[in-house]
Design an enzyme around this catalytic site. Structure first.
Site, short mmCIF file in Angstrom:
data_model
loop_
_atom_site.label_atom_id
_atom_site.label_comp_id
_atom_site.label_asym_id
_atom_site.label_seq_id
_atom_site.Cartn_x
_atom_site.Cartn_y
_atom_site.Cartn_z
N LYS A 41 3.56 9.91 6.77
CA LYS A 41 3.84 10.29 8.16
C LYS A 41 5.26 9.91 8.57
O LYS A 41 5.93 10.67 9.25
CB LYS A 41 2.80 9.60 9.05
CG LYS A 41 2.94 9.84 10.52
CD LYS A 41 1.68 9.44 11.23
CE LYS A 41 1.38 7.96 11.18
NZ LYS A 41 2.02 7.15 12.19
N ARG A 120 -3.81 6.36 19.80
CA ARG A 120 -4.61 5.87 18.67
C ARG A 120 -6.09 5.93 18.98
O ARG A 120 -6.91 5.72 18.09
CB ARG A 120 -4.24 4.41 18.39
CG ARG A 120 -3.24 4.21 17.25
CD ARG A 120 -3.01 2.71 17.10
NE ARG A 120 -2.47 2.27 15.85
CZ ARG A 120 -1.18 2.24 15.53
NH1 ARG A 120 -0.29 2.71 16.35
NH2 ARG A 120 -0.79 1.75 14.37
N ARG A 159 3.54 0.51 -3.57
CA ARG A 159 4.65 0.45 -2.62
C ARG A 159 5.30 -0.94 -2.62
O ARG A 159 4.62 -1.96 -2.67
CB ARG A 159 4.12 0.76 -1.22
CG ARG A 159 5.20 0.91 -0.19
CD ARG A 159 4.70 1.62 1.01
NE ARG A 159 3.91 0.76 1.89
CZ ARG A 159 3.54 1.11 3.11
NH1 ARG A 159 3.86 2.30 3.58
NH2 ARG A 159 2.82 0.31 3.85
N ARG A 192 3.68 -5.97 0.32
CA ARG A 192 3.09 -6.50 1.55
C ARG A 192 1.64 -6.89 1.28
O ARG A 192 0.95 -6.20 0.54
CB ARG A 192 3.12 -5.43 2.65
CG ARG A 192 4.50 -5.20 3.22
CD ARG A 192 4.59 -4.00 4.13
NE ARG A 192 3.36 -3.67 4.85
CZ ARG A 192 3.29 -2.72 5.80
NH1 ARG A 192 4.35 -2.02 6.12
NH2 ARG A 192 2.17 -2.46 6.41
N ARG A 203 -7.92 -1.22 5.81
CA ARG A 203 -7.05 -0.52 6.78
C ARG A 203 -7.49 0.92 6.94
O ARG A 203 -7.49 1.48 8.03
CB ARG A 203 -5.60 -0.53 6.29
CG ARG A 203 -4.88 -1.82 6.60
CD ARG A 203 -3.65 -1.96 5.74
NE ARG A 203 -2.57 -1.07 6.14
CZ ARG A 203 -1.53 -0.76 5.35
NH1 ARG A 203 -1.46 -1.22 4.13
NH2 ARG A 203 -0.58 0.02 5.80
#
Ligand code: AMP
Length: 253
Positions: A41, A120, A159, A192, A203
Site C-alpha cells: 500500500k 480503519r 522485510r 522489526r 497483525r
C-alpha cells in the site's frame, strides 16, 4: 510520501497551513487506500500521489510527527492520542475522528488527497462520510490492495527496515546493495519484531477484523476498487490505473 507536498496543515493540524503547493491539477482526485500490512500500500500510495498530484494524508504520519512536536502546540485530542499510545492502548475512534476533524480543510485542497490509515473502522468511515458531505466533497474511489495471506507472510518475514530512515528492503525482492546496510542512508537494517511470522499472523487477523467490514461498507456504496497486489510494484500500479481509469474515465498515459 511524495516530496512535492508540504503537508504542514495535515501534520500540524488546526491553524497550520501549507505554504507550498504542487502545480494545480486538472481535476483533484480523492482516494482512500486499504491494504493489509505487506500488500504494498505504501509504495502504491507514493505512485498514485505522483500520478495524480494528490496529497498523501496518513494518520500514522500525524501520530509519528506529533511525538517530536512541542507538547504545548498539541491539541487536547492529540495529547489524548499520544497518552494512549504511550500506555500501549489503542487510540479510540472518537479521538482519531477528532484529529481528522481538526484537519478537515485538507480535504478541500485543490490538489485532492489520498487517505492512508483512516478510516480503519466503520464508525470512522461514517464520520468521514459526514465530514466530506459537509464540505461538498466526494470520494472518487477506495482502492483495496489484495494479496493472499501466504504471500503477505513471505513478503513481511523477509522485510528489513532501516533503523535510521525507515526505508524498507527485502531479502529476495528488493535486496540492499550491501547486506544489512541501507542503500539510502547507510543505516543499519533490522527485522522489526512485528515482522516475524507469528506476529504477522496476529497483525493480519487484527487487520481482517477491522478491514473486512470496511471493504463491504465501501462495496455497498459502489466506491470499492479491488486491486490484485501480486507482482512487481509497476505491475500492480498498472493494474490499479487500468481499473481506476475505466472507473473514473481518466485518460491513461
Ligand atoms: P499506520 O502508519 O497507519 O500503521 O499507523 C500507525 C499507528 O497509528 C497505528 O498502529 C495506530 O496505533 C495509530 N493509528 C493510525 N491511524 C489510526 C486510525 N485511523 N485509528 C486508530 N489508530 C490509528
Amino acid at each position: 510520501m511524495s516530496a512535492q507536498h508540504d503537508r504542514t496543515a495535515w501534520i500540524c493540524g488546526a491553524g497550520a497551513s501549507c505554504t507550498e503547493f504542487p502545480s494545480p491539477v486538472e481535476r483533484p482526485v480523492r482516494l482512500v487506500l486499504l491494504g493489509a500490512p505487506g500488500a504494498g500500500k505504501g509504495t502504491q500510495g507514493e505512485l498514485l500521489c505522483e500520478k495524480f498530484g494528490c496529497c498523501p494524508l496518513s494518520t500514522g504520519d500525524v501520530f509519528r510527527a506529533a511525538r517530536s512536536l512541542d507538547p504545548a502546540r498539541l491539541s487536547p485530542a492529540m495529547q489524548t492520542a499520544l497518552g494512549c499510545m504511550q500506555r500501549g492502548e489503542l487510540v479510540s475512534d472518537e479521538t482519531v475522528i477528532e484529529l481528522v476533524r481538526e484537519r478537515v480543510h485538507c480535504m478541500e485542497c485543490r490538489c485532492g488527497f489520498m487517505l492512508d490509515g483512516f478510516p480503519r473502522t466503520i464508525r470512522q468511515a461514517e464520520k468521514l462520510d459526514g465530514m466530506l458531505a459537509g464540505r461538498g466533497v466526494a470520494l472518487d474511489a477506495v482502492l483495496s490492495f489484495e494479496l493472499p495471506r501466504e504471500e503477505i507472510v513471505r513478503r513481511l518475514s523477509g522485510r528489513r527496515t532501516c533503523r535510521t530512515c525507515r526505508s524498507t528492503f527485502h531479502g529476495i525482492t528488493k535486496p540492499p546493495a550491501a547486506e544489512g546496510v541501507c542503500d539510502r542512508c547507510g543505516g543499519e537494517l533490522y527485522q522489526r519484531v512485528d515482522d516475524t511470522p507469528e506476529s504477522i499472523r496476529v497483525r493480519l487477523e487484527a487487520y481482517d477484523g477491522s478491514t473486512i467490514p470496511l471493504v463491504r461498507y465501501y462495496e455497498k456504496r459502489g466506491l470499492l476498487v479491488p486491486v490484485r497486489a501480486d507482482g512487481s510494484p509497476d505491475q500492480v500500479f498498472t493494474r490499479a490505473m487500468e481499473t481506476l481509469s475505466s472507473r473514473m474515465l481518466l485518460k491513461p498515459d
